[in-house]
Design a protein around this motif. Structure first.
Motif, mmCIF file in Angstrom:
data_model
loop_
_atom_site.group_PDB
_atom_site.id
_atom_site.type_symbol
_atom_site.label_atom_id
_atom_site.label_comp_id
_atom_site.label_asym_id
_atom_site.label_seq_id
_atom_site.Cartn_x
_atom_site.Cartn_y
_atom_site.Cartn_z
ATOM 1 N N ILE A 1 -48.871 -22.820 -95.656
ATOM 2 C CA ILE A 1 -48.807 -22.473 -94.237
ATOM 3 C C ILE A 1 -48.007 -23.566 -93.549
ATOM 4 C CG2 ILE A 1 -50.148 -22.197 -92.126
ATOM 5 C CD1 ILE A 1 -52.424 -21.119 -93.864
ATOM 6 N N VAL A 2 -46.990 -23.177 -92.819
ATOM 7 C CA VAL A 2 -46.125 -24.136 -92.139
ATOM 8 C C VAL A 2 -46.405 -24.083 -90.641
ATOM 9 C CG1 VAL A 2 -43.746 -24.810 -91.651
ATOM 10 C CG2 VAL A 2 -44.333 -23.874 -93.897
ATOM 11 N N LEU A 3 -46.815 -25.236 -90.105
ATOM 12 C CA LEU A 3 -47.045 -25.385 -88.666
ATOM 13 C C LEU A 3 -46.075 -26.429 -88.135
ATOM 14 C CD1 LEU A 3 -50.937 -25.749 -88.683
ATOM 15 C CD2 LEU A 3 -49.626 -23.674 -88.327
ATOM 16 N N LEU A 4 -45.492 -26.173 -86.976
ATOM 17 C CA LEU A 4 -44.654 -27.170 -86.325
ATOM 18 C C LEU A 4 -45.479 -27.867 -85.252
ATOM 19 C CD1 LEU A 4 -41.163 -25.467 -85.827
ATOM 20 C CD2 LEU A 4 -41.892 -27.051 -87.611
ATOM 21 N N ALA B 1 -39.662 -24.733 -74.245
ATOM 22 C CA ALA B 1 -38.934 -25.525 -75.236
ATOM 23 C C ALA B 1 -39.645 -25.471 -76.588
ATOM 24 C CB ALA B 1 -38.796 -26.972 -74.765
ATOM 25 N N ALA B 2 -40.972 -25.527 -76.574
ATOM 26 C CA ALA B 2 -41.741 -25.436 -77.821
ATOM 27 C C ALA B 2 -41.526 -24.079 -78.476
ATOM 28 C CB ALA B 2 -43.224 -25.658 -77.539
ATOM 29 N N ALA B 3 -41.610 -23.016 -77.692
ATOM 30 C CA ALA B 3 -41.427 -21.670 -78.228
ATOM 31 C C ALA B 3 -40.028 -21.496 -78.796
ATOM 32 C CB ALA B 3 -41.705 -20.632 -77.149
ATOM 33 N N GLU B 4 -39.033 -22.059 -78.123
ATOM 34 C CA GLU B 4 -37.653 -21.954 -78.610
ATOM 35 C C GLU B 4 -37.503 -22.627 -79.971
ATOM 36 O OE1 GLU B 4 -33.411 -23.750 -77.219
ATOM 37 O OE2 GLU B 4 -34.608 -22.752 -75.664
ATOM 38 N N MET B 5 -38.116 -23.809 -80.131
ATOM 39 C CA MET B 5 -38.035 -24.521 -81.401
ATOM 40 C C MET B 5 -38.711 -23.714 -82.512
ATOM 41 S SD MET B 5 -39.192 -28.398 -82.510
ATOM 42 C CE MET B 5 -40.765 -28.284 -81.747
ATOM 43 N N ILE B 6 -39.883 -23.180 -82.232
ATOM 44 C CA ILE B 6 -40.620 -22.409 -83.238
ATOM 45 C C ILE B 6 -39.862 -21.136 -83.589
ATOM 46 C CG2 ILE B 6 -42.763 -21.154 -83.711
ATOM 47 C CD1 ILE B 6 -44.046 -23.189 -81.625
ATOM 48 N N ALA B 7 -39.397 -20.419 -82.582
ATOM 49 C CA ALA B 7 -38.678 -19.167 -82.822
ATOM 50 C C ALA B 7 -37.408 -19.393 -83.625
ATOM 51 C CB ALA B 7 -38.367 -18.483 -81.495
ATOM 52 N N SER B 8 -36.744 -20.543 -83.398
ATOM 53 C CA SER B 8 -35.496 -20.808 -84.118
ATOM 54 C C SER B 8 -35.729 -21.023 -85.611
ATOM 55 C CB SER B 8 -34.769 -22.008 -83.509
ATOM 56 O OG SER B 8 -35.470 -23.196 -83.752
ATOM 57 N N ALA B 9 -36.967 -21.336 -85.995
ATOM 58 C CA ALA B 9 -37.291 -21.522 -87.408
ATOM 59 C C ALA B 9 -37.495 -20.190 -88.122
ATOM 60 C CB ALA B 9 -38.531 -22.388 -87.555
ATOM 61 N N GLY B 10 -37.640 -19.124 -87.356
ATOM 62 C CA GLY B 10 -37.787 -17.800 -87.963
ATOM 63 C C GLY B 10 -39.133 -17.599 -88.619
ATOM 64 N N ARG B 11 -39.145 -16.738 -89.621
ATOM 65 C CA ARG B 11 -40.388 -16.340 -90.294
ATOM 66 C C ARG B 11 -40.982 -17.433 -91.172
ATOM 67 N NH1 ARG B 11 -43.653 -12.812 -88.550
ATOM 68 N NH2 ARG B 11 -43.445 -10.759 -89.388
ATOM 69 N N MET C 1 -37.323 -37.272 -85.824
ATOM 70 C CA MET C 1 -36.603 -36.358 -86.664
ATOM 71 C C MET C 1 -35.793 -35.402 -85.808
ATOM 72 S SD MET C 1 -38.697 -34.906 -89.883
ATOM 73 C CE MET C 1 -40.167 -35.827 -90.169
ATOM 74 N N THR C 2 -34.659 -35.037 -86.316
ATOM 75 C CA THR C 2 -33.844 -34.076 -85.584
ATOM 76 C C THR C 2 -34.370 -32.667 -85.819
ATOM 77 O OG1 THR C 2 -32.299 -33.692 -87.403
ATOM 78 C CG2 THR C 2 -31.821 -35.560 -85.916
ATOM 79 N N ALA C 3 -34.023 -31.777 -84.926
ATOM 80 C CA ALA C 3 -34.458 -30.387 -85.046
ATOM 81 C C ALA C 3 -33.942 -29.777 -86.338
ATOM 82 C CB ALA C 3 -33.990 -29.585 -83.844
ATOM 83 N N THR C 4 -32.734 -30.157 -86.763
ATOM 84 C CA THR C 4 -32.151 -29.612 -87.991
ATOM 85 C C THR C 4 -32.983 -30.003 -89.200
ATOM 86 O OG1 THR C 4 -29.961 -29.766 -87.007
ATOM 87 C CG2 THR C 4 -30.058 -29.530 -89.394
ATOM 88 N N VAL C 5 -33.416 -31.258 -89.255
ATOM 89 C CA VAL C 5 -34.237 -31.725 -90.377
ATOM 90 C C VAL C 5 -35.578 -30.995 -90.381
ATOM 91 C CG1 VAL C 5 -35.455 -33.714 -91.340
ATOM 92 C CG2 VAL C 5 -33.116 -33.971 -90.512
ATOM 93 N N VAL C 6 -36.190 -30.860 -89.217
ATOM 94 C CA VAL C 6 -37.477 -30.187 -89.117
ATOM 95 C C VAL C 6 -37.350 -28.734 -89.569
ATOM 96 C CG1 VAL C 6 -39.246 -29.354 -87.502
ATOM 97 C CG2 VAL C 6 -38.409 -31.699 -87.348
#
Length: 154
Positions: free
Chosen positions: A20-23, A33-43, A1-6
């Motif tokens: 509860i949403v977990l990545l 890289a993991a932190a960047e992906m999670i942070a980009s999803a916001g709250r 899956m792409t980051a946009t879809v996730v």
């Protein structure tokens, strides 16, 4: 899956009540890289999972999760992320990461009241193959192989 879809799925699910949403960041190339992906999803993201389908020891999974958490704290100022590790197959050191011989089921599930402590859950069904390799050379990824399950609990 792409980051946009996730991230789109995380946003949609995060809007639901009592969800509860977990990545799953198990495949991230680094804690940063993991932190960047999670942070980009916001709250919309409540936490993250590591070692899904993996064989890392509890200590290694804890170190990985803490590294991601520390980078998230620096990036977002949040220290309330729920940290989960898949402990279904990490009960013994292994040489390999694809249906390795000697793997065993890990610790039973442990839910701790503190959000900053690693939660241990069986996210992968013991006996589900990683693909045509190791102890299940004729299996497909995601296929339940009874002999793999047996060796994990033997």
């Amino acid at each position: 899956m792409t980051a946009t879809v996730v991230l789109s799925a995380a946003e949609t699910l995060g809007a639901l009540a009592r969800t509860i949403v977990l990545l799953d960041v198990s495949d991230a190339i680094s804690a940063s890289a993991a932190a960047e992906m999670i942070a980009s999803a916001g709250r919309t993201v409540d936490g993250f999972a590591v070692n899904v389908r993996g064989y890392a020891t509890e200590g290694a999974a804890t170190a990985t999760a803490n590294g991601v958490r520390d980078r998230l704290l620096a990036a977002t100022g949040r220290n309330d992320y729920l940290m989960v590790a898949d402990s279904s197959r990490n009960g013994a050191p292994t040489n390999g990461d694809c249906n390795p011989s000697g793997a065993q089921v890990g610790q039973n599930q442990v839910l701790r009241p503190e959000r900053d402590k690693l939660q241990l859950l069986w996210l992968t069904t013991p006996g589900v193959s990683d693909g045509p390799c190791g102890e299940a050379p004729t299996s497909s990824a995601g296929e339940f192989v009874p002999s793999l399950a047996y060796t994990l609990v033997a």
